[in-house]
Design a protein around this motif. Sequence first.
Motif, short mmCIF file in Angstrom:
data_model
loop_
_atom_site.label_atom_id
_atom_site.label_comp_id
_atom_site.label_asym_id
_atom_site.label_seq_id
_atom_site.Cartn_x
_atom_site.Cartn_y
_atom_site.Cartn_z
N LEU A 126 0.77 -1.18 -0.15
CA LEU A 126 -0.06 0.18 0.05
C LEU A 126 1.09 1.27 -0.10
O LEU A 126 2.01 1.09 0.57
CB LEU A 126 -0.75 0.00 1.23
CG LEU A 126 -2.09 -1.06 1.23
CD1 LEU A 126 -2.82 -1.07 2.51
CD2 LEU A 126 -3.08 -0.72 0.18
N PRO A 127 0.59 2.27 -0.61
CA PRO A 127 1.34 3.45 -0.58
C PRO A 127 1.64 4.19 0.51
O PRO A 127 2.49 4.85 0.75
CB PRO A 127 0.57 4.23 -1.79
CG PRO A 127 -0.98 3.84 -1.65
CD PRO A 127 -0.75 2.71 -1.14
N ALA A 161 -5.92 11.59 -3.04
CA ALA A 161 -6.26 12.27 -4.40
C ALA A 161 -5.29 12.14 -5.43
O ALA A 161 -5.84 11.98 -6.68
CB ALA A 161 -5.99 13.87 -4.06
N ASP A 162 -4.35 11.32 -5.07
CA ASP A 162 -3.20 11.12 -6.17
C ASP A 162 -3.36 9.77 -6.68
O ASP A 162 -2.66 9.18 -7.43
CB ASP A 162 -1.63 11.23 -5.92
CG ASP A 162 -1.66 13.01 -5.53
OD1 ASP A 162 -2.26 13.59 -6.24
OD2 ASP A 162 -0.77 13.19 -4.73
N ILE A 163 -4.33 8.75 -6.27
CA ILE A 163 -4.66 7.40 -6.37
C ILE A 163 -5.35 7.00 -7.33
O ILE A 163 -6.28 7.68 -7.28
CB ILE A 163 -4.70 6.69 -4.88
CG1 ILE A 163 -3.50 6.75 -4.19
CG2 ILE A 163 -4.83 5.09 -5.34
CD1 ILE A 163 -3.42 6.30 -2.89
N ASP A 164 -5.04 6.52 -8.44
CA ASP A 164 -6.04 6.24 -9.47
C ASP A 164 -6.69 4.74 -9.47
O ASP A 164 -7.23 4.44 -10.28
CB ASP A 164 -5.45 6.33 -10.72
CG ASP A 164 -5.22 7.91 -11.03
OD1 ASP A 164 -5.83 8.73 -10.57
OD2 ASP A 164 -4.20 8.38 -11.63
N ILE A 198 -11.21 9.40 1.73
CA ILE A 198 -10.85 8.19 0.80
C ILE A 198 -12.07 7.92 -0.09
O ILE A 198 -11.92 7.34 -1.45
CB ILE A 198 -10.25 6.92 1.37
CG1 ILE A 198 -9.23 7.36 2.25
CG2 ILE A 198 -10.00 5.55 0.83
CD1 ILE A 198 -8.73 6.25 3.07
N GLU A 199 -13.08 7.65 0.78
CA GLU A 199 -14.51 7.63 -0.23
C GLU A 199 -14.88 8.53 -1.25
O GLU A 199 -15.10 7.99 -2.20
CB GLU A 199 -15.61 7.39 1.07
CG GLU A 199 -15.43 6.31 1.79
CD GLU A 199 -16.57 6.14 2.94
OE1 GLU A 199 -17.15 7.21 3.28
OE2 GLU A 199 -16.59 5.21 3.53
N GLY A 222 -15.48 7.35 -5.04
CA GLY A 222 -16.54 7.80 -5.79
C GLY A 222 -16.09 8.66 -7.03
O GLY A 222 -16.90 8.42 -8.12
N GLU A 223 -15.01 9.44 -7.12
CA GLU A 223 -14.75 10.00 -8.41
C GLU A 223 -14.24 9.21 -9.36
O GLU A 223 -14.59 9.25 -10.39
CB GLU A 223 -13.44 10.93 -7.93
CG GLU A 223 -13.85 12.23 -7.16
CD GLU A 223 -12.61 13.08 -6.68
OE1 GLU A 223 -11.45 12.62 -7.01
OE2 GLU A 223 -12.73 14.10 -6.00
N LEU A 224 -13.50 8.20 -8.91
CA LEU A 224 -13.17 6.93 -9.88
C LEU A 224 -14.36 6.14 -10.36
O LEU A 224 -14.13 5.81 -11.44
CB LEU A 224 -11.99 6.19 -9.31
CG LEU A 224 -10.64 7.17 -8.75
CD1 LEU A 224 -9.62 6.02 -8.26
CD2 LEU A 224 -10.15 7.72 -10.08
N GLU A 225 -15.15 5.78 -9.57
CA GLU A 225 -16.14 4.96 -9.74
C GLU A 225 -17.59 5.29 -10.50
O GLU A 225 -18.07 5.02 -11.03
CB GLU A 225 -16.51 4.15 -8.61
CG GLU A 225 -15.21 2.96 -8.30
CD GLU A 225 -15.87 2.12 -7.04
OE1 GLU A 225 -16.52 2.77 -6.32
OE2 GLU A 225 -15.01 1.19 -6.91
#
Length: 135
Positions: free
Chosen positions: A81-82, A98-101, A126-127, A131-134
């Motif tokens: 994990l980062p 915010a930097d994790i894709d 994190i959620e 949500g932004e990615l999904e």
Amino acid sequence: MPTVEKTEGGRVTVRGIGEFGLGDQAEVSEDDAAYLCDERGDFERIDDVAAEDETGGDDVHQEDGPPDPDDLEDDAESGTLPFNPADLTNDEVADRAADIDDPATLRALLNLEEEQKDRSGATDAIEERLGELEG
């Protein structure tokens, strides 16, 4: 009870349910099945009758006990994990998330935060990124 299977992403620990890797199956309550399949989206519900027929009525997967909370912390320390959210402030977690894709990485970080400190500021950040990615 419905049976679910982990179908996407990496290994995760779901609080109160257990630890899962791709292909792992478990019998869960109706509410847990709805959460895993509908809200998380990285599990699929398996036809209970088909699973019973294939296994001769035996449990498809039975947990050995509750997940070890140290496993996720070990992932953070080993670089899987980062970062470990417990080592950061809520704002630092938000900045790094915010930097994790990768949604699977974000889910693992969310589970780790919930296991360790369960701070609403960190979990919300994190959620929100998840949500932004999904979308």
